[in-house]
Design a protein around this motif. Structure first.
Motif, short mmCIF file in Angstrom:
data_model
loop_
_atom_site.label_atom_id
_atom_site.label_comp_id
_atom_site.label_asym_id
_atom_site.label_seq_id
_atom_site.Cartn_x
_atom_site.Cartn_y
_atom_site.Cartn_z
N THR A 1 -2.88 -1.92 -6.74
CA THR A 1 -2.45 -2.16 -5.36
C THR A 1 -3.31 -3.27 -4.74
O THR A 1 -2.79 -4.19 -4.11
N PRO B 1 0.82 -1.22 0.00
CA PRO B 1 0.00 0.00 0.00
C PRO B 1 0.85 1.27 0.00
O PRO B 1 0.50 2.26 -0.65
N LEU C 1 -2.13 -6.95 -3.39
CA LEU C 1 -2.41 -7.33 -2.00
C LEU C 1 -3.09 -8.69 -1.88
O LEU C 1 -3.19 -9.23 -0.78
N ILE D 1 -5.10 2.28 -7.42
CA ILE D 1 -5.89 1.57 -6.40
C ILE D 1 -6.14 0.12 -6.84
O ILE D 1 -5.92 -0.82 -6.08
#
Lengths: 131, 409
Positions: B330, B119, B334, B327
């Motif tokens: 990411t 992040p 993740l 976004i």
């Protein structure tokens, strides 16, 4: 009076999908479709406006995706009806091989709404945006 | 004098900018596994990248319109939508791979799991897009990326068998005991790592950001013709350094830190510092650039105002696309999906997508009504068409190879 760089050309050559540049040199969208009208009975049709926005773009895409694109565009509109945003042919300043220049500023075009919304509701609220 | 300085700076940033997570991973894997027998793929990819970038840069300089303007105006609204969607999708996978790369480098330095860094890496990349002036971004990270020269130096320190390496370069063959499809798969991945769609989108759109005109063509050519080949040389050095260190131990590279091993064994900690800084700079710059490239391609396709040269509020939708890309990528990283695997997929699918943007550029660069006297010379056309054929073949075999070899296992 619109200046045309060439005497004879096809819509595909100089008009469709070309970039619109406003009177301050800022990009103002692309030409998604053309509006032709019949001025006098018996006369050939003339170009009266450039059309932009999802309700002009959708039908050009065609197929199911085009229908969806158009439907989304229609639901986001202020006015009812799906007639696309018009840029009157009188506002066209210059048409050349690279782009179409307009006489108006992009803030005054109908197609400006989505940009203004993005600017006011999202980008303008993020800290550090220097205007 | 000033002109020479600015050209040197341009070349150095082009070298640093050429190498990203794709080159690091594919060069490391292939060096350890196949020696230098795939060096030719880096040469082919680099030559293609030079040719493609020079044409795209020239078209941008003359018409002041970067690549996705050309794509939409030449290919029509339907085909170009497929094109824009494919490119944006690839930019997103590449962005996810680069964010993963940045985080892996930070894990190597700190020992803290890369997932913690993901992040933060995404946020930092977005801040660069949001605030940092365009040329700072290019110059700072491009120059730091030059630290990868340590791989070239390491070659002289390691027990490098130059004769054997050279022999593998000039007479490439599938090494004994290795499956041929896998060898070809990695050839495709190396070509894809050199000629990446986002880099061409970024090169041409970046030219517009810097205000290129017909007068900038010389500068642009120097960047592409000298900078990119030197970047290709760095890729080869990473590959070659793996041979004396990793190949004898039979190490199959599956982590980014294994790529750094040759430098560690040549110079120890001091060498590793160079590796960390340059890997970080290269992947971080590439993260920002691939996110920007998503914004560039969508905004240019739609005719929105775009670019870092405008304040964000004047290019609001462009910044929205960049933000959304960061976004999404990411979040994707993740999911704990292995960044090295993502990288392999990104370069191979990227190689498959090259003709989509390459073909329209070749057409416009040939259009004398648009390009005037800067139209393609005959030999550029011959080379360009030849290369188009190669890329179509690469594109056709890439996905079958990906499936047959299970992504190079």
């Amino acid at each position: 009076m619109t200046r045309w760089d060439e005497d004879e050309f096809t819509a595909n050559d100089l008009l469709l999908d070309r970039e619109l540049i406003d009177c301050h040199g800022m990009p103002a969208g692309r030409v998604d479709d053309l509006e032709l009208s019949d001025p006098e009975p018996g006369e050939p049709p003339v170009l009266t406006a450039l059309l932009c926005g999802p309700t002009a773009f959708g039908p050009r895409l065609g197929g199911r995706l085009g229908t969806w694109w158009q439907a989304i565009g229609r639901r986001l509109r202020l006015v009812s009806g799906s007639y696309p945003n018009r840029i009157d042919a009188g506002l066209i300043d210059h048409v050349d091989r690279l782009e179409i220049t307009l006489l108006a500023a992009r803030e005054h075009l109908d197609s400006y709404r989505f940009r203004r919304w993005t600017e006011e509701k999202i980008i303008g609220r993020i800290p550090g945006d220097t205007t | 004098m000033k002109a020479v300085l600015s050209m040197t700076l341009g070349v150095m940033t082009a070298i640093g900018g050429f190498v990203d997570i794709g080159n690091l991973v594919t060069s490391g894997i292939t060096g350890a596994r196949f020696g230098m027998t795939l060096a030719w793929a880096v040469l082919v990819g680099t030559a293609g990248m030079v040719l493609f970038a020079e044409m795209a840069g020239r078209v941008t300089a003359v018409t002041r319109k970067p690549i996705f303007h050309v794509v939409r105006e030449r290919l029509g609204v339907r085909v170009s939508l497929v094109n824009a969607a494919a490119s944006t999708f690839l930019n997103l996978i590449t962005l996810a791979a680069e964010i993963g790369g940045v985080s892996l480098v930070l894990q190597m330095v700190t020992g803290i799991s890369y997932l913690i860094w993901v992040p933060l890496a995404g946020l930092a990349a977005w801040l660069v897009i949001w605030r940092m002036p365009f040329q700072w971004m290019e110059n700072i990270f491009g120059l730091l990326g030059l630290g990868m020269i340590v791989f070239v130096v390491a070659l002289f320190r390691l027990p490098t068998d130059w004769h054997a390496l050279w022999h593998q370069v000039i007479s490439p063959a599938v090494p004994a005991g290795q499956p041929a499809p896998t060898w070809w798969f990695y050839a495709v991945s190396l070509i894809g790592a050199c000629i990446v769609p986002y880099q061409v989108i970024f090169f041409s759109s970046g030219g517009r950001e810097e205000g290129w005109t017909s007068k900038s063509i010389t500068e642009m050519r120097v960047n592409a013709l000298i900078g990119f080949p030197l970047g290709g040389l760095l890729s080869l050095a990473i590959m070659a350094a793996a041979v004396p260190v990793l190949q004898p131990l039979n190490i199959q590279v599956s982590h980014l830190d294994q790529v750094a091993l040759p430098v560690a064994s040549a110079f120890g900690r001091a060498g590793l510092a160079f590796v960390f800084v340059s890997f970080f700079a290269a992947t971080f710059a590439a993260a920002a650039e691939s996110a920007l490239s998503s914004g560039y391609s969508v905004a240019q396709y739609m005719g929105w105002s775009w670019g870092k040269r405008h304040p964000p509020s004047a290019a609001a939708r462009f910044h929205l696309v960049c933000l959304a890309s960061v976004i999404a990528a990411t979040a994707f990283t993740l999911t704990t999906i292995d960044p090295v695997t993502v990288t392999i997929f990104a370069v191979v699918l990227g190689a498959a997508a090259v003709p989509l943007t390459y073909f329209p550029i070749l057409i416009v660069a040939n259009d004398a009504r648009v390009m005037g006297q800067r139209v393609n010379r005959r030999w550029v056309n011959a080379a360009g068409t030849f290369f188009l054929t190669i890329m179509v073949v690469v594109s056709l075999v890439s996905v079958p190879l990906l499936i047959i070899t299970k992504a190079g296992q």
